[in-house]
Design a protein around this motif. Structure first.
Motif, short mmCIF file in Angstrom:
data_model
loop_
_atom_site.label_atom_id
_atom_site.label_comp_id
_atom_site.label_asym_id
_atom_site.label_seq_id
_atom_site.Cartn_x
_atom_site.Cartn_y
_atom_site.Cartn_z
N PHE A 1 -5.20 -3.52 19.89
CA PHE A 1 -3.99 -3.38 19.10
C PHE A 1 -3.61 -1.91 19.08
O PHE A 1 -4.35 -1.07 18.59
CB PHE A 1 -4.32 -3.88 17.68
N VAL A 2 -2.45 -1.59 19.64
CA VAL A 2 -2.02 -0.19 19.67
C VAL A 2 -1.09 0.07 18.50
O VAL A 2 -0.18 -0.71 18.26
CB VAL A 2 -1.29 0.13 21.00
N THR A 3 -1.34 1.12 17.76
CA THR A 3 -0.46 1.45 16.65
C THR A 3 -0.52 2.94 16.36
O THR A 3 -1.50 3.61 16.67
CB THR A 3 -0.84 0.64 15.39
N HIS A 4 0.56 3.45 15.76
CA HIS A 4 0.50 4.84 15.29
C HIS A 4 0.44 4.85 13.76
O HIS A 4 0.45 5.90 13.15
CB HIS A 4 1.71 5.63 15.79
N ASP A 5 0.40 3.63 13.18
CA ASP A 5 0.39 3.50 11.73
C ASP A 5 -1.06 3.32 11.27
O ASP A 5 -1.67 2.27 11.49
CB ASP A 5 1.25 2.28 11.35
N GLN A 6 -1.61 4.34 10.63
CA GLN A 6 -3.04 4.30 10.28
C GLN A 6 -3.33 3.20 9.26
O GLN A 6 -4.40 2.59 9.30
CB GLN A 6 -3.47 5.65 9.74
N GLU A 7 -2.35 2.93 8.37
CA GLU A 7 -2.59 1.90 7.36
C GLU A 7 -2.78 0.55 8.05
O GLU A 7 -3.68 -0.22 7.72
CB GLU A 7 -1.38 1.87 6.43
N GLU A 8 -1.90 0.30 9.05
CA GLU A 8 -2.00 -0.93 9.82
C GLU A 8 -3.38 -1.03 10.48
O GLU A 8 -4.06 -2.06 10.41
CB GLU A 8 -0.94 -0.87 10.91
N ALA A 9 -3.79 0.05 11.12
CA ALA A 9 -5.06 0.05 11.84
C ALA A 9 -6.23 -0.18 10.89
O ALA A 9 -7.11 -1.01 11.14
CB ALA A 9 -5.23 1.37 12.59
N LEU A 10 -6.23 0.54 9.77
CA LEU A 10 -7.37 0.44 8.85
C LEU A 10 -7.44 -0.93 8.20
O LEU A 10 -8.52 -1.46 7.95
CB LEU A 10 -7.27 1.52 7.77
N SER A 11 -6.27 -1.54 7.92
CA SER A 11 -6.29 -2.81 7.19
C SER A 11 -6.59 -3.99 8.10
O SER A 11 -7.07 -5.01 7.64
CB SER A 11 -4.97 -3.02 6.46
N MET A 12 -6.28 -3.90 9.38
CA MET A 12 -6.42 -5.07 10.24
C MET A 12 -7.67 -5.07 11.11
O MET A 12 -8.22 -6.12 11.41
CB MET A 12 -5.22 -5.18 11.19
N ALA A 13 -8.09 -3.89 11.54
CA ALA A 13 -9.03 -3.85 12.66
C ALA A 13 -10.48 -3.97 12.22
O ALA A 13 -10.85 -3.61 11.10
CB ALA A 13 -8.83 -2.56 13.44
N HIS B 1 -6.77 11.24 20.82
CA HIS B 1 -6.04 12.49 20.70
C HIS B 1 -6.02 13.15 22.07
O HIS B 1 -7.09 13.33 22.67
CB HIS B 1 -6.72 13.39 19.65
N ALA B 2 -4.84 13.46 22.57
CA ALA B 2 -4.68 14.15 23.85
C ALA B 2 -5.47 13.47 24.97
O ALA B 2 -6.17 14.12 25.73
CB ALA B 2 -5.09 15.61 23.71
N GLY B 3 -5.36 12.16 25.05
CA GLY B 3 -5.95 11.43 26.17
C GLY B 3 -7.44 11.21 26.06
O GLY B 3 -8.07 10.72 27.00
N ARG B 4 -8.02 11.58 24.92
CA ARG B 4 -9.46 11.40 24.76
C ARG B 4 -9.74 10.59 23.51
O ARG B 4 -8.94 10.55 22.59
CB ARG B 4 -10.15 12.75 24.61
N VAL C 1 -9.74 13.66 13.35
CA VAL C 1 -9.79 12.33 12.72
C VAL C 1 -9.64 12.47 11.21
O VAL C 1 -8.89 11.74 10.57
CB VAL C 1 -11.12 11.62 13.06
N ALA C 2 -10.32 13.47 10.66
CA ALA C 2 -10.27 13.67 9.21
C ALA C 2 -8.84 13.85 8.74
O ALA C 2 -8.43 13.31 7.72
CB ALA C 2 -11.11 14.89 8.83
N GLU C 3 -8.07 14.61 9.50
CA GLU C 3 -6.71 14.88 9.03
C GLU C 3 -5.72 13.83 9.46
O GLU C 3 -4.69 13.65 8.82
CB GLU C 3 -6.27 16.25 9.52
N PHE C 4 -6.00 13.12 10.56
CA PHE C 4 -5.06 12.09 11.01
C PHE C 4 -5.18 10.83 10.19
O PHE C 4 -4.19 10.17 9.89
CB PHE C 4 -5.27 11.78 12.49
N VAL C 5 -6.41 10.48 9.80
CA VAL C 5 -6.62 9.25 9.05
C VAL C 5 -6.66 9.59 7.57
O VAL C 5 -7.54 10.31 7.11
CB VAL C 5 -7.94 8.58 9.48
N GLY C 6 -5.70 9.09 6.84
CA GLY C 6 -5.62 9.40 5.42
C GLY C 6 -5.11 10.81 5.22
O GLY C 6 -4.77 11.51 6.17
N THR C 7 -5.11 11.25 3.94
CA THR C 7 -4.65 12.59 3.65
C THR C 7 -5.87 13.47 3.41
O THR C 7 -6.85 13.03 2.82
CB THR C 7 -3.78 12.57 2.38
#
Lengths: 281, 360
Positions: free
Chosen positions: B203-215, B222-225, B244-250
């Motif tokens: 499942f590809v998403t840029h919405d972290q809430e979607e990813a955290l709640s479903m997966a 990040h940058a192809g890695r 990851v710390a800053e991208f996922v959540g605040t």
């Protein structure tokens, strides 16, 4: 003109509308009416439809019309087989080449047919002279076969390019070709299947438009055919007008009506196919 | 519901493992994938999460067969499928939007794949009908895509993707074009279907809430890695990298001084969570719910903004050194803390995450 409502004309904001309609109607209908009157009103005999009844019997009518229709069918087939895969490939593979293709496809509008046919004639003369000892000589003879001049099909394909390009481009613009193809492929369709089952059905309007524009072009084309010495419909009309003026005008009126009828037929065919597929689901 | 049962038994036995090995792909000068290694376990829903341009969609499209890697390979059940054309990949895909065939009714859309497989008309129609029933659109079979809402279209697309009983289900941001409410219900529905069918899903998403709640697991790219691939709870609680710390959540950053395995921050000494970076100038990473704020006239921090989130209110607090920290407080507590209030900021006695300093 029957739809013109005098009650509407009285309303001031809409005053210009019937005016424009009347002007446009006069512009188109007066020459047409004059042609019709010219063909049916023979001085000294009153109204007669002889000119129309003669048409079928006149030497060359059936053969030239058939030749034109065959040329049109061949041209439509060739130009669509050439352009549809090319345009789809262009969208999917090389969108940056689009301006180039657009310019190339528009060239026939810029080059006048008279220049085009002059070049074509030169090649047709030059070719057999230089290739007389090679098998290509037979090719040059074959494409100029007066029963079915392939060279005219080739010329008409080039001349139809601008119209077909524009019609297909509009059709392809209206849908997301890449996603549709990928969706079809992920459903197990190979490339040809994806093209035929997913893209073409959604291009039907554009295909009909291209076909009709090409048909109209081929039926009315005179310059190239005349200068290369062939005798399709348009050339026949002009030839006949020298000896039988009334007859030639009658044929023109008739061909206009036939073209309209074909347009209506194509349009209603497109409409019916759409409702048919709607009820099938 | 027979289709559900048969499909479920079919796929739980045969749920596929997907492996990306050293995938690399460049578009001109931009590197879309820079050596991606990732394994998707049988029957799990793995979310590929990342900012736009991080290569997540490229990775998905490589599994679908629409992109080809410059280097590396894609394996399904240990079998290299890198050179297999898309239509023989056995992967069902749901696209972002507008992917239904406009000239076919919903039923015919679902039946499209079966038609390609030359399944007989009667069987095809009954199976397509069952699949439409599965996504709750049994009565909409004769509608055309333009007669369906966005959410309904995506349900049909989901049914179409499942029609061939694929080994892998690929979802390319299927919810991003929908409005918020539909997005929530469809999210739950996709998850329910995926679990019932037990199908391996990417499942590809840029919405972290979607990813955290479903997966089941989330792979942050990040940058192809690949930055980190972990269960949502772990990803949120123990991010492996600063990205990851800053991208996922605040996450707020406060400067601190590292001293061995402890860090000095806001006048306290707290143990470091995980391995400490080199150097003693570090940033401490704080979740807003971990930061305490209470009014204190002698405090040298000031509330600069507050945002009402419902049950909680998010305060932005400026510390004496100018650093801004975000803190979530229950709304009734935050009511007295308007902008400009003098406060003190406190931290719980728990290990904290640190990262090399980037602030000023």
């Amino acid at each position: 003109m029957a739809g013109l409502n005098p009650g509407r004309a009285a309303r001031r904001p809409a005053l210009w509308r019937p005016l424009v309609l009347v002007c446009a109607g006069l512009y188109f209908l007066v020459p047409l009416a004059a042609s019709v009157i010219f063909t049916v009103d023979v001085p000294g005999e009153g109204v007669t439809f002889d000119a129309y009844t003669q048409i079928l019997g006149t030497e060359g009518f059936v053969s030239s019309l058939l030749l034109s229709l065959e040329l049109a069918a061949a041209t439509i087939a060739v130009v669509l087989l050439l352009m549809v895969p090319a345009m789809v490939a262009l969208r999917l593979g090389a969108p940056r080449l689009r301006p180039v293709v657009e310019v190339v496809c528009s060239l026939p509008l810029v080059v006048p047919p008279i220049a085009f046919v002059a070049g074509l004639g030169t090649v047709l003369k030059w070719g057999p002279e230089h290739l007389s000892r090679t098998p290509l000589f037979q090719t040059f003879v074959a494409i100029q076969n007066p029963d079915f001049p392939v060279v005219l099909v080739l010329a008409y394909v080039v001349m139809a390019l601008p119209f077909v390009y524009r019609a297909l481009d509009a059709g392809l613009r209206a849908m997301d070709v890449r996603t549709l193809v990928e969706a079809a492929r992920s459903c197990g369709a190979n490339w040809p299947q994806a093209l035929v089952r997913a893209v073409l059905p959604n291009l039907r309007g554009a295909l009909l438009n291209s076909a009709f524009l090409t048909l109209a072009l081929v039926l009315g084309e005179f310059t190239v055919a005349q200068l290369l010495g062939f005798r399709p419909f348009a050339v026949w009309i002009v030839n006949v007008s020298g000896s039988q003026a009334q007859l030639s005008v009658a044929v023109s009126v008739l061909s206009l009506l036939v073209t309209w009828a074909m347009l209506l037929a194509l349009a209603s065919f497109g409409g019916r196919a759409r409702t048919a597929s709607a009820s099938r689901g | 519901m027979t289709v559900l049962e048969t499909t479920a038994t079919d796929t739980t036995d045969t749920a596929a493992t997907v492996e990306f090995r050293g995938l690399r792909r460049e578009f001109g000068t931009t590197v879309a994938l820079d050596g991606l290694d990732l394994t998707v376990r049988p029957g799990e829903l793995l979310a590929l999460l990342g900012p736009s341009g991080c290569g997540k969609t490229t990775a998905l499209r490589m599994l679908a067969g629409f992109e080809h890697p410059d280097a590396g390979e894609v394996l399904v059940d240990g079998e290299d499928v890198t050179r297999v054309p898309a239509h023989r990949r056995d992967a069902g895909m749901v696209f972002q939007s507008y992917s239904l065939f406009p000239h076919l009714s919903a039923l015919d859309n679902v039946a499209f794949g079966l038609r390609m497989r030359k399944v007989r008309t009667a069987e095809r129609r009954s199976r397509a009908g069952e699949l439409l029933d599965l996504v709750g659109l049994a009565d909409k079979g004769d509608r055309y895509p333009h007669q369906l809402s966005g959410g309904q279209q995506q349900r049909v697309a989901l049914a179409r993707a499942l029609a061939l009983r694929p080994r892998v289900l690929l979802l390319d941001e299927p919810l991003s074009a929908l409005d918020a409410k539909v997005r929530l219900t469809l999210r739950e529905e996709i998850r329910r279907l995926q679990q019932e069918l037990g199908i391996t899903t990417l499942f590809v998403t840029h919405d972290q809430e979607e990813a955290l709640s479903m997966a089941d697991r989330v792979a942050v790219m990040h940058a192809g890695r690949l930055e980190q691939c972990a269960a949502p709870v772990e990803l949120y609680g123990r991010p492996a990298t600063a990205f990851v710390a800053e991208f996922v959540g605040t996450m707020s950053r406060i400067p601190g001084r590292l001293d061995g395995t402890t860090v000095e921050v806001l006048g306290r000494r707290l143990p470091v969570d995980g391995t400490a970076p080199a150097g003693d100038e570090v940033d401490v990473l704080l979740r807003p719910e971990a930061v305490g704020v209470r009014p204190d006239d002698a405090g040298d921090a000031r509330v600069v903004a507050s945002a009402f989130l419902g049950a909680a209110t998010r305060l932005t607090v400026r510390l004496a050194d100018g650093t801004e920290v975000k803190a979530d407080l229950p709304t009734h507590e935050a009511a007295t803390l308007g902008a400009g209030t003098a406060v003190t900021v406190s931290l719980p006695e728990r290990p904290v995450l640190v990262a090399p300093r980037t602030t000023r």
